[in-house]
Design a protein around this motif. Structure first.
Motif, PDB file in Angstrom:
ATOM      1  N   VAL A   1       0.856  -1.186   0.000  1.00  0.00           N
ATOM      2  CA  VAL A   1       0.000   0.000   0.000  1.00  0.00           C
ATOM      3  C   VAL A   1       0.896   1.242   0.000  1.00  0.00           C
ATOM      4  CG1 VAL A   1      -1.773   1.315   1.231  1.00  0.00           C
ATOM      5  CG2 VAL A   1      -1.828  -1.201   1.269  1.00  0.00           C
ATOM      6  N   PRO A   2       1.083   1.898  -1.148  1.00  0.00           N
ATOM      7  CA  PRO A   2       1.858   3.144  -1.147  1.00  0.00           C
ATOM      8  C   PRO A   2       1.203   4.161  -0.216  1.00  0.00           C
ATOM      9  CG  PRO A   2       1.479   2.350  -3.389  1.00  0.00           C
ATOM     10  CD  PRO A   2       0.603   1.527  -2.491  1.00  0.00           C
ATOM     11  N   LEU A   3       2.017   4.820   0.599  1.00  0.00           N
ATOM     12  CA  LEU A   3       1.471   5.691   1.638  1.00  0.00           C
ATOM     13  C   LEU A   3       1.482   7.164   1.265  1.00  0.00           C
ATOM     14  CD1 LEU A   3       3.029   3.948   4.769  1.00  0.00           C
ATOM     15  CD2 LEU A   3       0.731   3.656   3.812  1.00  0.00           C
ATOM     16  N   GLY A   4       2.263   7.542   0.248  1.00  0.00           N
ATOM     17  CA  GLY A   4       2.289   8.936  -0.172  1.00  0.00           C
ATOM     18  C   GLY A   4       2.691   9.864   0.954  1.00  0.00           C
ATOM     19  N   GLU A   5       1.921  10.913   1.157  1.00  0.00           N
ATOM     20  CA  GLU A   5       2.227  11.910   2.179  1.00  0.00           C
ATOM     21  C   GLU A   5       1.575  11.597   3.521  1.00  0.00           C
ATOM     22  OE1 GLU A   5       1.019  15.644   0.621  1.00  0.00           O
ATOM     23  OE2 GLU A   5       2.535  15.674  -0.973  1.00  0.00           O
ATOM     24  N   LEU A   6       0.914  10.452   3.631  1.00  0.00           N
ATOM     25  CA  LEU A   6       0.190  10.146   4.859  1.00  0.00           C
ATOM     26  C   LEU A   6       1.087  10.092   6.100  1.00  0.00           C
ATOM     27  CD1 LEU A   6      -2.662   9.673   5.859  1.00  0.00           C
ATOM     28  CD2 LEU A   6      -2.357   7.236   5.420  1.00  0.00           C
ATOM     29  N   PRO A   7       2.291   9.502   6.044  1.00  0.00           N
ATOM     30  CA  PRO A   7       3.143   9.529   7.244  1.00  0.00           C
ATOM     31  C   PRO A   7       3.469  10.950   7.699  1.00  0.00           C
ATOM     32  CG  PRO A   7       3.933   7.873   5.700  1.00  0.00           C
ATOM     33  CD  PRO A   7       2.881   8.659   4.979  1.00  0.00           C
ATOM     34  N   GLU A   8       3.734  11.852   6.752  1.00  0.00           N
ATOM     35  CA  GLU A   8       4.003  13.242   7.116  1.00  0.00           C
ATOM     36  C   GLU A   8       2.758  13.896   7.706  1.00  0.00           C
ATOM     37  OE1 GLU A   8       4.819  11.844   4.261  1.00  0.00           O
ATOM     38  OE2 GLU A   8       7.031  11.848   4.381  1.00  0.00           O
ATOM     39  N   ASP A   9       1.588  13.584   7.149  1.00  0.00           N
ATOM     40  CA  ASP A   9       0.342  14.129   7.696  1.00  0.00           C
ATOM     41  C   ASP A   9       0.119  13.634   9.127  1.00  0.00           C
ATOM     42  OD1 ASP A   9      -0.080  15.355   5.271  1.00  0.00           O
ATOM     43  OD2 ASP A   9      -1.484  13.836   4.539  1.00  0.00           O
ATOM     44  N   ALA A  10       0.415  12.363   9.374  1.00  0.00           N
ATOM     45  CA  ALA A  10       0.243  11.811  10.718  1.00  0.00           C
ATOM     46  C   ALA A  10       1.193  12.466  11.709  1.00  0.00           C
ATOM     47  CB  ALA A  10       0.463  10.297  10.688  1.00  0.00           C
ATOM     48  N   GLU A  11       2.410  12.705  11.280  1.00  0.00           N
ATOM     49  CA  GLU A  11       3.381  13.361  12.155  1.00  0.00           C
ATOM     50  C   GLU A  11       2.958  14.795  12.458  1.00  0.00           C
ATOM     51  OE1 GLU A  11       8.217  14.283  12.360  1.00  0.00           O
ATOM     52  OE2 GLU A  11       7.341  13.199  10.648  1.00  0.00           O
ATOM     53  N   ALA A  12       2.480  15.516  11.434  1.00  0.00           N
ATOM     54  CA  ALA A  12       2.020  16.888  11.639  1.00  0.00           C
ATOM     55  C   ALA A  12       0.804  16.912  12.562  1.00  0.00           C
ATOM     56  CB  ALA A  12       1.682  17.524  10.295  1.00  0.00           C
ATOM     57  N   TRP A  13      -0.093  15.941  12.394  1.00  0.00           N
ATOM     58  CA  TRP A  13      -1.264  15.839  13.266  1.00  0.00           C
ATOM     59  C   TRP A  13      -0.835  15.663  14.722  1.00  0.00           C
ATOM     60  CZ3 TRP A  13      -2.787  11.683  16.340  1.00  0.00           C
ATOM     61  CH2 TRP A  13      -4.092  11.728  16.856  1.00  0.00           C
ATOM     62  N   GLN A  14       0.128  14.771  14.957  1.00  0.00           N
ATOM     63  CA  GLN A  14       0.579  14.530  16.334  1.00  0.00           C
ATOM     64  C   GLN A  14       1.228  15.782  16.923  1.00  0.00           C
ATOM     65  OE1 GLN A  14       2.242  10.731  17.276  1.00  0.00           O
ATOM     66  NE2 GLN A  14       3.729  11.594  18.723  1.00  0.00           N
ATOM     67  N   HIS A  15       2.053  16.477  16.143  1.00  0.00           N
ATOM     68  CA  HIS A  15       2.676  17.699  16.634  1.00  0.00           C
ATOM     69  C   HIS A  15       1.607  18.749  16.955  1.00  0.00           C
ATOM     70  CE1 HIS A  15       6.554  16.132  16.084  1.00  0.00           C
ATOM     71  NE2 HIS A  15       6.710  16.392  14.785  1.00  0.00           N
ATOM     72  N   GLY A  16       0.573  18.827  16.133  1.00  0.00           N
ATOM     73  CA  GLY A  16      -0.491  19.783  16.389  1.00  0.00           C
ATOM     74  C   GLY A  16      -1.217  19.491  17.690  1.00  0.00           C
ATOM     75  N   VAL A  17      -1.513  18.203  17.947  1.00  0.00           N
ATOM     76  CA  VAL A  17      -2.177  17.834  19.198  1.00  0.00           C
ATOM     77  C   VAL A  17      -1.237  18.073  20.377  1.00  0.00           C
ATOM     78  CG1 VAL A  17      -3.346  15.998  20.459  1.00  0.00           C
ATOM     79  CG2 VAL A  17      -3.590  16.141  17.976  1.00  0.00           C
ATOM     80  N   ASP A  18       0.067  17.823  20.188  1.00  0.00           N
ATOM     81  CA  ASP A  18       1.046  18.126  21.243  1.00  0.00           C
ATOM     82  C   ASP A  18       0.964  19.591  21.661  1.00  0.00           C
ATOM     83  OD1 ASP A  18       2.026  15.550  21.333  1.00  0.00           O
ATOM     84  OD2 ASP A  18       3.728  15.951  19.995  1.00  0.00           O
ATOM     85  N   GLU A  19       0.895  20.464  20.671  1.00  0.00           N
ATOM     86  CA  GLU A  19       0.850  21.899  20.953  1.00  0.00           C
ATOM     87  C   GLU A  19      -0.424  22.277  21.701  1.00  0.00           C
ATOM     88  OE1 GLU A  19       1.376  24.033  17.356  1.00  0.00           O
ATOM     89  OE2 GLU A  19       3.430  23.320  17.013  1.00  0.00           O
TER      90      GLU A  19
END
Length: 296
Positions: free
Chosen positions: A224-242
C-alpha cells in the motif's frame, strides 16, 4: 471519494483469475468511523490502487434524507448539481489479486437488503473474504501507536493470520451486520478497528488511518503506497502536542493515558511484532514479489 476518469468501462467479473482470491474491503461513514479514519483509509486505497467505479446503490432505498441530506453544489460547467448520500463500489485490479472497495454512509433503513445488495456484487466478483474497516473513540494517548483490533469468526483465518475471535456483545453498526450477512452466505470475514483518542475526535485522523492501512497491507500481503500520509500523521501529532501543552489539565490527562498504556503493553515488545513489521517493509520494497502462505 475521489474518482478516476475511467469509471464507466466495467468488465465482466465472473470467472476472472487472480493469483490470490478476490477480497472486498468496506468502510462506512457514521457510527463506525471515528475521526473519519476508516473511510479515509478506504479512499486512500481506491486512489493508490487506481480503482474504478463499478456499482452505485440507489439512495432512495436506504437513506432518510432528513438524517443524511443531499448536498447542492456546482458542476464543472457552473450548473447546479445535487450529490446524494449513497454507497459506491469500486474495483482495483492488483498484480496478485482483485480488490472490491465499498465506500458508503451507514444506511438509515433496510439494512438486510442493503447488505444483500453489497454481497450480490461481491459474488459477481468471486469474493471469498469480506474485510470491514472501523474506528472507535477510546481512552488512548495520541503520542503512542494507534491500537488496532483484528477479529474473525473463522477458525482458519484466525490460525493463519493471528486474529482474535470477536467477543463483543451489544449494539452494532452496519459493519457488524454486513459481517454477519457475509457469514450466512458462507463468506469469510475480518473486522479491523482502530482506536482513536477521544479527546481529538474530529476528522481527519491520519495517524489512525495510517494504522488501518498498515494492517490491511499485512492482512492482504499487498503493498500500500502511503504517499504523504506519514508526514500528515506526524504533523497531526505535533499539532495535538501543541494544543495539549497549552492546557495543564489535558497535558496531565495525556500523561496518565501514556503511563497506563506503557504499563499495559510492556510485555508486548516481542520478536513476533518486529518480524511482522520487517515483512511489511520487505513487501513494500519489492512490490513485484508475492509472499507465500495462505491468505484470504
Amino acid at each position: 471519494m475521489s474518482t478516476p476518469d475511467h469509471e464507466h468501462a466495467v468488465p465482466e467479473p465472473v470467472g476472472r483469475h487472480a493469483a490470490r482470491h478476490p477480497v472486498m474491503i468496506a468502510a462506512f461513514e457514521g457510527w463506525n468511523d471515528a475521526g473519519g479514519a476508516a473511510t479515509a483509509a478506504l479512499e486512500h486505497l481506491a486512489g493508490v490502487w487506481n480503482a474504478r467505479k463499478v456499482h452505485e446503490l440507489d439512495p432512495e432505498e436506504y437513506h432518510d434524507f432528513q438524517v443524511n441530506r443531499p448536498v447542492v453544489g456546482r458542476g464543472p460547467g457552473g450548473e447546479r448539481t445535487i450529490t446524494w448520500p449513497t454507497t459506491t463500489v469500486w474495483v482495483a485490479e492488483l498484480p496478485q489479486r482483485t480488490v472490491v472497495l465499498v465506500h458508503g454512509i451507514e444506511p438509515s433503513m433496510r439494512w438486510r437488503r442493503y447488505c444483500a445488495e453489497l454481497l450480490d456484487v461481491a459474488e459477481e466478483w468471486n469474493v471469498r473474504t469480506v474485510v470491514t474497516l472501523g474506528a472507535l473513540l477510546a481512552d488512548v494517548p495520541h503520542t503512542r501507536p494507534i491500537p488496532m483490533t483484528a477479529t474473525s469468526d473463522d477458525d482458519g483465518l484466525r490460525a493463519v493470520l493471528d486474529l482474535e475471535p470477536s467477543t463483543y456483545e451489544g449494539p452494532t453498526g452496519i459493519v457488524g451486520v454486513l459481517q454477519h450477512a457475509a457469514g450466512e452466505r458462507g463468506r469469510q470475514s475480518v473486522s479491523l478497528w482502530a482506536a482513536v483518542p477521544h479527546y481529538v475526535a474530529n476528522p481527519p485522523s491520519p495517524k489512525a488511518t495510517l494504522a488501518i492501512l498498515a494492517r490491511v497491507e499485512e492482512l492482504l500481503a499487498e503493498p500500500v503506497p502511503l504517499g504523504e500520509l506519514p508526514e500528515d500523521a506526524e504533523a497531526w501529532q505535533h499539532g495535538v502536542d501543541e494544543l495539549a501543552s497549552e492546557d495543564a489539565e489535558i497535558a496531565e490527562y495525556v500523561q496518565q493515558l501514556e503511563e497506563a498504556k506503557d504499563t499495559a503493553e510492556l510485555p508486548e515488545a516481542s520478536g513476533e511484532a518486529i518480524a511482522r513489521e520487517f515483512e511489511r517493509w520487505l513487501r513494500r520494497r519489492d512490490t513485484g514479489k508475492p509472499d507465500g502462505g495462505d491468505r484470504p
